[in-house]
Motif scaffolding. Structure first.
Motif, PDB file in Angstrom:
ATOM      1  N   GLN A  52       0.819  -1.222   0.000  1.00  0.00           N
ATOM      2  CA  GLN A  52       0.000   0.000   0.000  1.00  0.00           C
ATOM      3  C   GLN A  52       0.844   1.260   0.000  1.00  0.00           C
ATOM      4  O   GLN A  52       0.308   2.355  -0.024  1.00  0.00           O
ATOM      5  CB  GLN A  52      -0.911   0.059   1.231  1.00  0.00           C
ATOM      6  CG  GLN A  52      -1.388  -1.261   1.746  1.00  0.00           C
ATOM      7  CD  GLN A  52      -2.250  -1.128   2.979  1.00  0.00           C
ATOM      8  OE1 GLN A  52      -3.445  -1.358   2.937  1.00  0.00           O
ATOM      9  NE2 GLN A  52      -1.646  -0.744   4.097  1.00  0.00           N
ATOM     10  N   SER A  53       2.166   1.091   0.126  1.00  0.00           N
ATOM     11  CA  SER A  53       3.106   2.208   0.206  1.00  0.00           C
ATOM     12  C   SER A  53       2.855   3.127   1.378  1.00  0.00           C
ATOM     13  O   SER A  53       3.129   4.318   1.319  1.00  0.00           O
ATOM     14  CB  SER A  53       3.094   3.036  -1.092  1.00  0.00           C
ATOM     15  OG  SER A  53       3.746   2.317  -2.096  1.00  0.00           O
ATOM     16  N   TYR A  54       2.286   2.589   2.427  1.00  0.00           N
ATOM     17  CA  TYR A  54       2.239   3.360   3.674  1.00  0.00           C
ATOM     18  C   TYR A  54       2.037   2.434   4.865  1.00  0.00           C
ATOM     19  O   TYR A  54       1.559   1.305   4.716  1.00  0.00           O
ATOM     20  CB  TYR A  54       1.172   4.442   3.642  1.00  0.00           C
ATOM     21  CG  TYR A  54      -0.240   3.967   3.875  1.00  0.00           C
ATOM     22  CD1 TYR A  54      -1.070   3.662   2.802  1.00  0.00           C
ATOM     23  CD2 TYR A  54      -0.750   3.815   5.166  1.00  0.00           C
ATOM     24  CE1 TYR A  54      -2.359   3.207   3.002  1.00  0.00           C
ATOM     25  CE2 TYR A  54      -2.044   3.360   5.373  1.00  0.00           C
ATOM     26  CZ  TYR A  54      -2.835   3.055   4.291  1.00  0.00           C
ATOM     27  OH  TYR A  54      -4.106   2.593   4.484  1.00  0.00           O
ATOM     28  N   SER A  55       2.418   2.955   6.013  1.00  0.00           N
ATOM     29  CA  SER A  55       2.207   2.218   7.248  1.00  0.00           C
ATOM     30  C   SER A  55       1.510   3.156   8.216  1.00  0.00           C
ATOM     31  O   SER A  55       1.849   4.331   8.295  1.00  0.00           O
ATOM     32  CB  SER A  55       3.558   1.776   7.797  1.00  0.00           C
ATOM     33  OG  SER A  55       3.487   1.611   9.186  1.00  0.00           O
ATOM     34  N   ASP A  56       0.505   2.625   8.905  1.00  0.00           N
ATOM     35  CA  ASP A  56      -0.266   3.452   9.819  1.00  0.00           C
ATOM     36  C   ASP A  56      -0.328   2.754  11.171  1.00  0.00           C
ATOM     37  O   ASP A  56      -0.518   1.530  11.224  1.00  0.00           O
ATOM     38  CB  ASP A  56      -1.673   3.636   9.256  1.00  0.00           C
ATOM     39  CG  ASP A  56      -2.473   4.662  10.039  1.00  0.00           C
ATOM     40  OD1 ASP A  56      -2.908   5.644   9.438  1.00  0.00           O
ATOM     41  OD2 ASP A  56      -2.640   4.474  11.270  1.00  0.00           O
ATOM     42  N   VAL A  57      -0.198   3.502  12.241  1.00  0.00           N
ATOM     43  CA  VAL A  57      -0.157   2.888  13.570  1.00  0.00           C
ATOM     44  C   VAL A  57      -1.516   2.278  13.928  1.00  0.00           C
ATOM     45  O   VAL A  57      -1.616   1.409  14.796  1.00  0.00           O
ATOM     46  CB  VAL A  57       0.332   3.919  14.624  1.00  0.00           C
ATOM     47  CG1 VAL A  57      -0.776   4.863  15.029  1.00  0.00           C
ATOM     48  CG2 VAL A  57       0.914   3.203  15.842  1.00  0.00           C
ATOM     49  N   GLN A  58      -2.566   2.684  13.239  1.00  0.00           N
ATOM     50  CA  GLN A  58      -3.919   2.178  13.530  1.00  0.00           C
ATOM     51  C   GLN A  58      -4.277   0.942  12.704  1.00  0.00           C
ATOM     52  O   GLN A  58      -5.354   0.370  12.896  1.00  0.00           O
ATOM     53  CB  GLN A  58      -4.975   3.260  13.208  1.00  0.00           C
ATOM     54  CG  GLN A  58      -4.827   4.542  13.986  1.00  0.00           C
ATOM     55  CD  GLN A  58      -5.410   4.448  15.375  1.00  0.00           C
ATOM     56  OE1 GLN A  58      -5.832   3.376  15.800  1.00  0.00           O
ATOM     57  NE2 GLN A  58      -5.419   5.558  16.092  1.00  0.00           N
ATOM     58  N   MET A  59      -3.408   0.567  11.762  1.00  0.00           N
ATOM     59  CA  MET A  59      -3.830  -0.449  10.791  1.00  0.00           C
ATOM     60  C   MET A  59      -4.070  -1.830  11.391  1.00  0.00           C
ATOM     61  O   MET A  59      -4.669  -2.700  10.745  1.00  0.00           O
ATOM     62  CB  MET A  59      -2.800  -0.555   9.659  1.00  0.00           C
ATOM     63  CG  MET A  59      -1.451  -1.101  10.112  1.00  0.00           C
ATOM     64  SD  MET A  59      -0.210  -0.946   8.839  1.00  0.00           S
ATOM     65  CE  MET A  59      -0.525  -2.402   7.879  1.00  0.00           C
ATOM     66  N   GLY A  60      -3.650  -2.038  12.631  1.00  0.00           N
ATOM     67  CA  GLY A  60      -3.771  -3.376  13.216  1.00  0.00           C
ATOM     68  C   GLY A  60      -5.142  -3.720  13.764  1.00  0.00           C
ATOM     69  O   GLY A  60      -5.418  -4.892  14.049  1.00  0.00           O
ATOM     70  N   VAL A  61      -6.004  -2.709  13.900  1.00  0.00           N
ATOM     71  CA  VAL A  61      -7.301  -2.956  14.554  1.00  0.00           C
ATOM     72  C   VAL A  61      -8.096  -4.021  13.798  1.00  0.00           C
ATOM     73  O   VAL A  61      -8.366  -3.875  12.608  1.00  0.00           O
ATOM     74  CB  VAL A  61      -8.126  -1.649  14.644  1.00  0.00           C
ATOM     75  CG1 VAL A  61      -9.467  -1.928  15.311  1.00  0.00           C
ATOM     76  CG2 VAL A  61      -7.344  -0.605  15.404  1.00  0.00           C
ATOM     77  N   GLY A  62      -8.430  -5.090  14.504  1.00  0.00           N
ATOM     78  CA  GLY A  62      -9.271  -6.135  13.914  1.00  0.00           C
ATOM     79  C   GLY A  62      -8.536  -7.155  13.076  1.00  0.00           C
ATOM     80  O   GLY A  62      -9.156  -7.999  12.432  1.00  0.00           O
ATOM     81  N   MET A  63      -7.200  -7.118  13.082  1.00  0.00           N
ATOM     82  CA  MET A  63      -6.440  -8.057  12.254  1.00  0.00           C
ATOM     83  C   MET A  63      -6.605  -9.503  12.726  1.00  0.00           C
ATOM     84  O   MET A  63      -6.622 -10.431  11.917  1.00  0.00           O
ATOM     85  CB  MET A  63      -4.953  -7.688  12.247  1.00  0.00           C
ATOM     86  CG  MET A  63      -4.643  -6.492  11.379  1.00  0.00           C
ATOM     87  SD  MET A  63      -4.945  -6.827   9.638  1.00  0.00           S
ATOM     88  CE  MET A  63      -4.606  -5.236   8.924  1.00  0.00           C
ATOM     89  N   VAL A  64      -6.703  -9.681  14.044  1.00  0.00           N
ATOM     90  CA  VAL A  64      -6.933 -11.031  14.573  1.00  0.00           C
ATOM     91  C   VAL A  64      -8.194 -11.609  13.961  1.00  0.00           C
ATOM     92  O   VAL A  64      -8.232 -12.761  13.524  1.00  0.00           O
ATOM     93  CB  VAL A  64      -7.100 -10.992  16.109  1.00  0.00           C
ATOM     94  CG1 VAL A  64      -7.638 -12.305  16.617  1.00  0.00           C
ATOM     95  CG2 VAL A  64      -5.801 -10.692  16.776  1.00  0.00           C
TER      96      VAL A  64
END
Lengths: 258, 315
Positions: free
Chosen positions: B204-216
């Motif tokens: 995605q060419s970016y990293s966001d500190v919030q992107m982990g929500v709901g990954m489980v």
């Protein structure tokens, strides 16, 4: 040779539920001996086995295995010398893995577990050949998952896994209690067959008095964390179930009077 | 649904499949629900983004993603083994701590853009010169990940790990240190998750500190959707097929999301849709059983309906 010296085990130390599960238990087992252990519930039979296998830490005393002090060894390290069969047929095997995979795990007890193949062709053939000795037809179901086996087949398999790499001590904690009489007899016959080895010590807990006398070479009776009767040889041959029950009841009466 | 949306779903699905492999390892193989994932995927993305943006090789960045995330998994395992904290709670604690650590890793920025930096996807596209370069790259990386996991699970060490999830008594009685297996398993599991995070950041060419929500939940959804589908056809699914099923599940899940979006659902509802999809996937076992019972009672009295747990096993 297994040497147990002045073993103590206390549960719930310092609480109102404090219980002295083992009190000054000393026992010497010679290679080839097959001890059957009887005693009422809470007598300390299972605790003694758990202390030997390392499931429970002891509070005092020492356990020697061939003159090596194993008292401080963690459970998994002792397992290299000790084979175990549990009362619950579910406990002895990995149920979502195949028979041969289970055997491979038991077979590699004292070997390094790295990135080698989990089970080699040679091992497969070896397991197949050895498993046919059980006479249960399991050798034709090597790639089936253990969860498809019956309780009796699982106990037989667990027993087989326990003696696969020639342990010094075999611990059987009421391993036939969950089986029907015919299957229990079959598993006990296998037990006799396996225990009949020169350098193996076997300990079997049972609630069946006649089994306790019919199998093995020595019988001990436990009560309140102590060994209160230890018979072998001629004395044991003269012992009958009736006399044994008498002993048992005396002990129970004593317990009530306390 | 447009062709582009379907292609995007496949490309993303291939990345999420690696996440799902990690979740499979903890949830199925070790039989431990591990919530570290929500944090460790961001750790992977953050490590990947910071290294790519500072001009390091994208491959080195992915390696760092794997290692850092597996360290997070190791911490969860140690909290469980040494301090006897419930695995679920240990995972939540590490996930929380990772939020701060991920921010630190990203230099106190909440996101890093990689538009100016080189990524694996960009260099692969330059080399292949195809519109499907992201798809091909995804397939290559996923194949490597799936096959290495498959071969690992069939080694002596892998056997011990699998048995630990099945029955701890048995492995300890077989001379295996079950705690060590948990440590190894959770580390590896989160390593895979971190790798997925690292790839995601580069894709995605970016990293966001919030992107982990709901990954489980996404990981679980993929594992369960895949299993449910394959169990419709056969009862005993071999390990390699089970691993492939996880990937199929991840792609189907992305497709379902893309479909919901194309039906006019706003993007802000994505998490709601995710939760609904997982709930449906989880309940298929029950629904299948009750359907089966009805069918059997109409056709024959001699056949017993499938028992609960027999057709839908948790392991």
């Amino acid at each position: 040779m297994i040497c147990i010296e002045h073993l103590y085990k206390i549960f719930g130390y310092g609480t109102v539920n404090e219980k002295l599960a083992l009190q000054d238990v000393s026992l010497t087992m010679h290679p080839g001996e097959f001890i059957t252990i009887i005693g009422s519930n809470g007598a300390g039979k299972s605790t003694l086995m758990n202390c030997l296998s390392g499931v429970e830490k002891t509070d005092h005393g020492n356990i020697f295995l061939n003159d090596i002090n194993i008292t401080k060894y963690p459970e998994h390290k002792r397992s290299r010398y000790i084979g175990r069969v549990f009362q619950d047929p579910m406990k002895g095997t990995a149920f979502d893995m195949t028979i041969e995979q289970n055997l491979a795990i038991a077979y590699n007890k004292d070997k390094f577990r790295g990135l080698q193949k989990g089970i080699s062709k040679k091992e497969k053939a070896f397991f197949r050949e050895r498993l046919s000795l059980l006479g249960m037809g399991l050798e034709d179901r090597m790639t089936q998952k253990v969860k498809l086996l019956s309780g009796g087949q699982r106990q037989a398999l667990t027993l087989f896994m326990a003696i696969l790499v020639n342990p010094k001590l075999l611990l059987l904690d009421e391993h036939t209690a969950a089986l029907d009489p015919a299957t229990a007899k079959k598993v006990l016959d296998l037990t006799d067959q396996f225990a009949n080895s020169k350098d193996l010590c076997t300990m079997m807990i049972t609630h069946n008095m006649s089994d306790a006398l019919r199998h093995g070479t020595r019988t001990i009776l436990m009560d309140s964390g102590r060994i209160i009767m230890d018979i072998s040889g001629e004395e044991r041959e003269k012992m009958t179930v009736e006399k044994l029950i008498e002993q048992f009841e005396i002990q129970n009466d004593r317990m009530l009077l306390k | 649904m447009t062709i582009t949306a379907i292609l995007d779903s496949f490309e993303l699905g291939l990345i999420y499949a690696i996440l799902a492999l990690g979740v499979f390892l903890s949830f199925r193989t070790l039989n431990t629900p591990d919530l570290t994932v929500d944090g460790s995927i961001v750790t992977g993305a953050a490590a990947s983004a910071i290294l790519c943006s500072t001009g390091h090789s994208p491959l080195v960045a992915l390696l760092a993603s794997f290692i850092l995330a597996s360290l997070a998994g190791a911490v969860t395992a140690l909290l469980n083994i040494k301090l006897k904290i419930e695995p679920l709670l240990a995972g939540i604690l590490v996930m929380l701590a990772l939020y701060s650590l991920n921010l630190r890793l990203m230099g106190s920025r909440s996101n890093i853009a990689l538009t100016q930096s080189n990524t694996l996807y960009k260099s692969f596209h330059a080399a292949v010169q195809s519109n499907y370069s992201s798809l091909i790259l995804g397939i290559i990386i996923l194949s490597i990940a799936t096959l290495s996991l498959y071969f690992f699970l069939n080694t002596r060490l892998g056997f011990a790990l699998r048995a630990t999830g099945d029955n701890e008594y048995m492995v300890r009685a077989s001379g295996v240190n079950s705690n060590l297996m948990k440590l190894l398993g959770l580390s590896l599991s989160n390593g895979f998750v971190g790798l997925a995070g690292g790839l995601l950041a580069q894709y995605q060419s970016y990293s966001d500190v919030q992107m982990g929500v709901g990954m489980v939940v996404i990981g679980l959804a993929s594992v369960i959707v895949g299993e449910t589908i394959f169990e419709l056809f056969t009862k005993t699914v071999p390990l390699l097929i089970r691993l492939l099923a996880v990937s199929v599940g991840a792609i189907l899940y992305r497709l379902a999301l893309a479909f919901a979006l194309s039906c006019g659902m706003p993007a802000t509802d994505l998490k709601l849709i995710s939760a609904v999809i997982v709930a449906i996937a989880l309940s298929t076992g029950v629904m299948k059983d009750s359907f089966l019972k009805k069918k059997i009672s109409f056709t024959s009295n001699s056949i017993k309906p499938a028992k609960d747990g027999e057709s839908y096993d948790m392991h």
